[in-house]
Design an enzyme around this catalytic site. Structure first.
Site, PDB file in Angstrom:
ATOM      1  N   THR A 168       0.942  -1.218  -0.021  1.00 54.26           N
ATOM      2  CA  THR A 168       0.005   0.116   0.047  1.00 54.26           C
ATOM      3  C   THR A 168       0.655   1.182   0.042  1.00 54.26           C
ATOM      4  O   THR A 168       1.728   1.156   0.924  1.00 54.26           O
ATOM      5  CB  THR A 168      -0.865  -0.025   1.179  1.00 54.26           C
ATOM      6  OG1 THR A 168      -1.608  -1.183   1.306  1.00 54.26           O
ATOM      7  CG2 THR A 168      -1.906   1.195   1.111  1.00 54.26           C
TER       8      THR A 168
ATOM      9  N   ASP B  47      -8.425  -2.952   3.786  1.00 52.96           N
ATOM     10  CA  ASP B  47      -9.111  -1.507   4.369  1.00 52.96           C
ATOM     11  C   ASP B  47      -8.923  -0.421   3.003  1.00 52.96           C
ATOM     12  O   ASP B  47      -9.653   0.590   3.132  1.00 52.96           O
ATOM     13  CB  ASP B  47      -8.347  -1.110   5.395  1.00 52.96           C
ATOM     14  CG  ASP B  47      -6.758  -0.964   5.371  1.00 52.96           C
ATOM     15  OD1 ASP B  47      -6.160  -1.763   4.457  1.00 52.96           O
ATOM     16  OD2 ASP B  47      -6.280  -0.086   5.846  1.00 52.96           O
TER      17      ASP B  47
ATOM     18  N   THR C 262      -1.451   2.059   6.260  1.00 53.24           N
ATOM     19  CA  THR C 262      -1.145   1.137   5.574  1.00 53.24           C
ATOM     20  C   THR C 262      -0.745  -0.202   6.659  1.00 53.24           C
ATOM     21  O   THR C 262      -0.875   0.094   7.792  1.00 53.24           O
ATOM     22  CB  THR C 262       0.478   1.313   4.900  1.00 53.24           C
ATOM     23  OG1 THR C 262       1.061   1.726   5.982  1.00 53.24           O
ATOM     24  CG2 THR C 262       0.304   2.396   4.063  1.00 53.24           C
TER      25      THR C 262
ATOM     26  N   GLY D   1      -4.823  -4.519   7.084  1.00 49.60           N
ATOM     27  CA  GLY D   1      -6.163  -3.995   6.461  1.00 49.60           C
ATOM     28  C   GLY D   1      -7.549  -4.565   7.630  1.00 49.60           C
ATOM     29  O   GLY D   1      -8.333  -3.795   7.846  1.00 49.60           O
TER      30      GLY D   1
HETATM   31  N1  GLY Z   1      -3.571  -2.333   4.148  1.00 49.72           N
HETATM   32  C1  GLY Z   1      -3.631  -2.954   3.160  1.00 49.72           C
HETATM   33  C2  GLY Z   1      -4.435  -4.284   3.014  1.00 49.72           C
HETATM   34  O1  GLY Z   1      -4.565  -4.825   4.170  1.00 49.72           O
HETATM   35  O2  GLY Z   1      -4.981  -4.541   1.950  1.00 49.72           O
END
Ligand code: GLY
Length: 395
Positions: free
Chosen positions: A243, A274, A294, A297
């Site tokens: 991310t 997320d 980041t 998520g």
């Molecule tokens: N923060 C990125 C994910 O968990 O997809």
């Protein structure tokens, strides 16, 4: 020339679209509204006060250049100070990281799912225009942030997913590619498959098919294997969840943000984290500021923590305290299986917090890596681009 190198997003879109994928008429409308807002002339748009222009992002926003000369935060800051719409500038910035195969956590060359498919998530928010858009589980478009922005600019919706998101992207003139794996992401995927299923793969004579039971088994083991590969230096530990989040404010106080990712490496197909969810991977309120995330998520999704951070800013907290309050809330809401023997989170989660007046912070459960090195976030302002330390709540 390395075919992976492509320093512009425009190659992925038809010529009658700007780099954002937005058509010229709508772009001009949006730009005019932005200019009117800055001049205080548009009653439908929140009045902006003067601010110090700043762009912040996760650390990868001051690493990758995709063969060019500028990083994400440098380009976004330059474009903002040239008078470009803040969200347009931020998306141009994250495009550099999305297109650079050296970052295996975002866009083209992101680490794929358990079936080897690169699936991308992104969302964006435009504070002064009160617009938002997102895409989830999108395949085939190198720059999902542009598609998220097109959802915000050109539709009545906030989130398009999977095949629908791809169909929309195709209709908007984005190039759809069969496979977004780079050589690096394909190699890492093959190594993961070999480790997780050594009896079957890679073996060209066996033609093993993945049963649902096998996929469940993979998901149980995949994080352990990923951590093992990170410890061996085969993948960047920051890229397990990947991310980039990037937030910015211009001199008129217009606040925007964008988050884009390939999500969890080798996830169960269909898993969405997320990053494309408003309030989780990103939240912006033009009167207050922006926050994005980041890291793991799922922890963020359970708490809609970026919204929480911005609400803390609204209540008067500074950027660091607002981010720390969200981390404490996530910790309170964490299942026991995800806490270590000291009852601390066994995962990391980061927030990048930008107040409307230009103050900023990067916070996380853990501000240092397992080898003790300081983790950082990216900043660009009148003093140029740089990394600044992420402050850890736990360590
Ligand atoms: N923060 C990125 C994910 O968990 O997809």
């Amino acid at each position: 020339m390395n075919p992976d190198n492509n320093n512009t997003a425009s190659k992925t879109m038809s010529d009658d679209k700007s780099a954002s994928g937005i058509d010229r008429r709508t772009f001009l409308q949006a730009s005019t509204l932005g200019a009117m807002a800055a001049a205080g002339a548009a009653p439908a748009i929140a009045q902006s006060r003067a601010a110090r222009p700043v762009v912040i992002s996760s650390g990868n926003g001051f690493i990758h250049t995709n063969g060019g000369t500028e990083t994400c935060v440098e380009k976004a800051f330059r474009r903002i100070t040239e008078g470009v719409d803040v969200l347009e500038a931020l998306v141009e910035g994250v495009n550099i990281v999305e297109l650079d195969p050296a970052d295996t956590s975002v866009g083209y060359g992101g680490l794929p799912d358990a079936l080897g498919r690169v699936t991308l998530d992104s969302c964006c928010m435009h504070g002064p225009l009160k617009r938002a858009g997102g895409v989830a589980a999108l395949q085939g478009v190198r720059t999902p942030s542009n598609v998220a922005k097109a959802v915000a600019d050109l539709t009545d919706h906030h989130l398009l997913v999977s095949q629908g998101a791809q169909d929309f992207a195709r209709q908007m003139g984005f190039e759809i590619e069969d496979d977004l794996n780079s050589e690096r992401s394909r190699e890492r995927f093959m190594e993961w498959r070999r480790r997780i299923d050594p009896a079957h793969y890679p073996d060209p004579n066996r033609q093993a098919r993945l049963s649902p039971e096998a996929l469940q088994n993979f998901s149980r083991q995949s994080l352990a294997v990923a951590e093992e590969m990170a410890a061996e230096g085969l993948i960047d530990p920051e890229h397990l969840y990947g991310t980039i989040n990037c937030n910015g404010v211009n001199g008129a106080g217009d606040v925007c943000g964008v988050t884009t990712t390939s999500g969890l490496a080798w996830k169960i197909p269909g898993r969405v984290g997320d990053s494309p969810i408003l309030g989780a991977g990103l939240y912006v309120h033009n009167d207050v500021g922006a926050a994005g995330s980041t890291g793991r998520g799922e922890a963020n999704l359970y708490n809609l923590a970026s919204f929480f951070v911005v609400e803390e800013l609204r209540r008067g907290a500074g950027p660091k305290d607002a981010g720390m309050a969200a981390l404490r809330r996530v910790w309170e809401n964490t299942e026991s299986r995800l806490l270590n023997e000291d009852r601390e989170p066994s995962f990391n989660l980061n927030f990048y917090v930008l107040a409307k007046d230009g103050r900023h912070a990067g916070v996380a459960f853990y501000g240092s890596n397992s080898n003790g090195s300081q983790r950082t976030y990216a900043v660009c302002d009148e003093n140029g681009g740089r990394h600044e330390p992420i402050e850890g709540l736990v360590g």
